[in-house]
Design an enzyme around this catalytic site. Sequence first.
Site, mmCIF file in Angstrom:
data_model
loop_
_atom_site.group_PDB
_atom_site.id
_atom_site.type_symbol
_atom_site.label_atom_id
_atom_site.label_comp_id
_atom_site.label_asym_id
_atom_site.label_seq_id
_atom_site.Cartn_x
_atom_site.Cartn_y
_atom_site.Cartn_z
ATOM 1 N N GLU A 181 -7.832 7.729 5.429
ATOM 2 C CA GLU A 181 -7.485 7.405 6.822
ATOM 3 C C GLU A 181 -6.012 7.747 7.072
ATOM 4 O O GLU A 181 -5.205 7.771 6.139
ATOM 5 C CB GLU A 181 -7.776 5.906 7.043
ATOM 6 N N ASP A 182 -5.671 7.985 8.320
ATOM 7 C CA ASP A 182 -4.270 8.281 8.626
ATOM 8 C C ASP A 182 -3.432 7.001 8.674
ATOM 9 O O ASP A 182 -2.425 6.889 7.987
ATOM 10 C CB ASP A 182 -4.136 9.097 9.924
ATOM 11 N N ASP B 10 -3.761 0.112 11.365
ATOM 12 C CA ASP B 10 -2.975 -0.523 12.415
ATOM 13 C C ASP B 10 -3.508 -1.957 12.576
ATOM 14 O O ASP B 10 -3.141 -2.831 11.790
ATOM 15 C CB ASP B 10 -3.129 0.341 13.677
ATOM 16 N N PHE C 216 4.950 3.832 17.526
ATOM 17 C CA PHE C 216 3.879 4.812 17.700
ATOM 18 C C PHE C 216 4.313 6.123 17.057
ATOM 19 O O PHE C 216 5.362 6.675 17.392
ATOM 20 C CB PHE C 216 3.554 5.019 19.178
ATOM 21 N N ARG D 239 -0.291 16.957 16.546
ATOM 22 C CA ARG D 239 -0.954 16.838 15.241
ATOM 23 C C ARG D 239 -0.389 17.846 14.238
ATOM 24 O O ARG D 239 -0.478 17.642 13.032
ATOM 25 C CB ARG D 239 -2.458 17.114 15.368
HETATM 26 P P1 IMP Z 1 -6.910 0.308 13.793
HETATM 27 O O1 IMP Z 1 -8.392 0.191 13.959
HETATM 28 O O2 IMP Z 1 -6.172 -0.469 14.854
HETATM 29 O O3 IMP Z 1 -6.415 0.012 12.411
HETATM 30 O O4 IMP Z 1 -6.565 1.773 14.201
HETATM 31 C C1 IMP Z 1 -6.553 2.830 13.382
HETATM 32 C C2 IMP Z 1 -6.505 4.104 14.190
HETATM 33 O O5 IMP Z 1 -5.663 3.973 15.349
HETATM 34 C C3 IMP Z 1 -5.888 5.206 13.391
HETATM 35 O O6 IMP Z 1 -6.857 5.924 12.707
HETATM 36 C C4 IMP Z 1 -5.242 6.069 14.443
HETATM 37 O O7 IMP Z 1 -6.184 6.998 14.933
HETATM 38 C C5 IMP Z 1 -4.912 5.129 15.556
HETATM 39 N N1 IMP Z 1 -3.466 4.795 15.533
HETATM 40 C C6 IMP Z 1 -2.893 3.644 15.128
HETATM 41 N N2 IMP Z 1 -1.561 3.695 15.236
HETATM 42 C C7 IMP Z 1 -1.282 4.931 15.720
HETATM 43 C C8 IMP Z 1 -0.042 5.623 16.010
HETATM 44 O O8 IMP Z 1 1.078 5.103 15.847
HETATM 45 N N3 IMP Z 1 -0.166 6.902 16.456
HETATM 46 C C9 IMP Z 1 -1.370 7.510 16.649
HETATM 47 N N4 IMP Z 1 -2.534 6.908 16.376
HETATM 48 C C10 IMP Z 1 -2.495 5.630 15.921
#
Ligand code: IMP
Length: 181
Positions: free
Chosen positions: A101-102, A105, A154, A167
């Site tokens: 995963e990237d 959050d 962000f 990207r």
């Molecule tokens: P979570 O479900 O809130 O943990 O979200 C994870 C996903 O939110 C990641 O795979 C990203 O695609 C997106 N995301 C969270 N933070 C950022 C950010 O700072 N920039 C861009 N995408 C983000």
Amino acid sequence: MTERPYVIDEMISAKAIAARIEELCRDIHKEYGDTDKLIVVGLLRGSFVFIADLARELDLPVEVDFMEVSSYGDAMESSREVRILKDLRGQIEGRDVLVVEDIVDTGHTLNHVMALLRSRNPHRLRSIALLDKPTRREVDFKSSWIGFEIPDEFVVGYGIDFAQRNRNLPFIGSVRFTDPD
Ligand code: IMP
């Protein structure tokens, strides 16, 4: 809608990312070194650069598969609902799986994906995320491996987008709006 002007400040250099991936791969090797074939599962689209570098650095037999789950759309806030837009092509029962995963959050996305994959009875299931924003967490989720902990900003680059842009930056940068608001 006109786009708010912003600049991107470098947060993690391409060199630092490459060095960290080498370290992470050494750790992954310690855990998965005995595997017949590791299935590396990238979560589209944000992980596509990370999984490419990670898979090439791993000195293991590797198969690559992808899933796509909905999260942010084009906005900067997470929609808490996680939907599977594209599922794996292959079976994972009895197999060794590493989900890539990237960013973690709120934690909803990986938490949901890991629970779903666990229900398919893999042999070993772990996750790796390049970035972690621990202060944003809404569910009790911890990734097996993390590249870097970052503050609640962000970020874009190295596969990660803001409204589908940036990207292709080779580094991780944070978005800073420059309009007076
Ligand atoms: P979570 O479900 O809130 O943990 O979200 C994870 C996903 O939110 C990641 O795979 C990203 O695609 C997106 N995301 C969270 N933070 C950022 C950010 O700072 N920039 C861009 N995408 C983000």
